[in-house]
Design an enzyme around this catalytic site. Sequence first.
Site, short mmCIF file in Angstrom:
data_model
loop_
_atom_site.label_atom_id
_atom_site.label_comp_id
_atom_site.label_asym_id
_atom_site.label_seq_id
_atom_site.Cartn_x
_atom_site.Cartn_y
_atom_site.Cartn_z
N HIS A 1 0.81 -1.22 0.00
CA HIS A 1 0.00 0.00 0.00
C HIS A 1 0.84 1.27 0.00
CE1 HIS A 1 -4.12 -1.65 0.47
NE2 HIS A 1 -3.45 -2.69 0.95
N HIS B 1 0.48 -15.34 8.65
CA HIS B 1 0.95 -14.25 7.81
C HIS B 1 2.38 -13.91 8.21
CE1 HIS B 1 0.34 -11.14 4.86
NE2 HIS B 1 -0.93 -11.40 4.78
N ASP C 1 -7.71 -12.45 -2.00
CA ASP C 1 -8.14 -13.54 -2.86
C ASP C 1 -8.56 -14.74 -2.00
OD1 ASP C 1 -7.19 -12.85 -5.84
OD2 ASP C 1 -5.67 -12.14 -4.44
#
Length: 426
Positions: A17, A109, A351
């Site tokens: 980002h 993650h 996704d």
Amino acid sequence: MSTFGTHFRVTTYGESHCRSVGCIVDGVPPGLPITEADIQPQMTRRRPGQSALTTPRNEKDKVEIQSGTEFGITLGTPIAMMVRNEDQRPHDYGGGGKSDMDSFPRPSHADFTYLEKYGVKASSGGGRSSARETIGRVAAAGIAEKYLTLSHSVSIVAWVSGVGSEHQFPPTAQHPTYATQPEFLSLIDTVTREKVDSFAPIRCPDSASAARMTKTIEQFRDAHDSIGGTVTCVIRNCPIGLGEPCFDKLEATLAHAMLSLPATKGFEIGSGFGGCEVPGSTHNDPFFVDPTTGKLRTRTNNSGGIQGGISNGAHIYFRVAFKPPATIGQQQATARYGGEEGVLEAKGRHDPCVVPRAVPIVEAMASLVVMDALMGQVSREGMRSRLPALEGKMSGMMLGVGESGTNANSGDVARVVNGGGDGEGK
């Protein structure tokens, strides 16, 4: 670090980002015609927001060449390429203190490991671990593919071969490895990117398999969950002799490239793990003389186009396993960075399955590997060509092998001296 390759060197930059992502490519041969139009098609195939099976993040992913070309021709100097991040939502991830997500390391993650490694991490998305980083790889590969196509007609095609427990070529008692399945062998001879994309958004070139895989992804998406899958890739017309024994064997650099991609958990080439279930008498790839070219080639291709770590001219094919995306919409009981127990319900756009969009990324990394290996081999051949000729003492003549594949003097089948190059002759 963030650089891949020895001769064709690709350095990527950017987080998920930040303002832009991209790459610098060094070692590009001069005189290559290249423009954004050559690179954009693969960028478009990779971009988010393509369908209901992918993240709804809306990015155009329009590539801009910043340096290294003039009038559409490469100068031999570093090429910089940039893609602007337009649909940024850092607040979804805790940026600016507007969300509770930043107080949790997301399960499976990279939040925790990045923080432990660097002492700081990107608060939004996955930072450098995000698939957004792969934009630079795909852009660089556009250059490599253009050169490989013009110089050797190399063709690289990938497709989705599995989602969850749904497989395009499931193992059978007769064919424990897809390397011997006639349908698979026919497919790698003929499959094209156009054919793969005709089955968008799933990108599995088989109607029945595509329908099952699509349904599977939809089920996990609607349950705010995720699922993994596999991508298979074939490289056709790869020049013979690529690969650097012992530590940079061609399959080793391909494995390095594929396992450097986000969410990858496995790699197999040729017959892969299924090939371990058959005897050597079945698995070996015998040679014969191709009547069309008069050169040696193999009757079968369980090796996947690579023997002794070096390309042998046959199709190179491999499969890459991708895990389920780590960020899901379900509540998960976990711990905060401070150690307090809590419940995380992740926000953001992700996704439900990465494999449909991973197809062009796998193709990209394959092209970078082949390009780098080709430049190394061309350099070696160029240096060798400046030496006096060895007058038949090397190559096949060293073993007394003529073009017929038999001993040039006695007609006997030539025997290999000192063992082979794939774990033999120890």
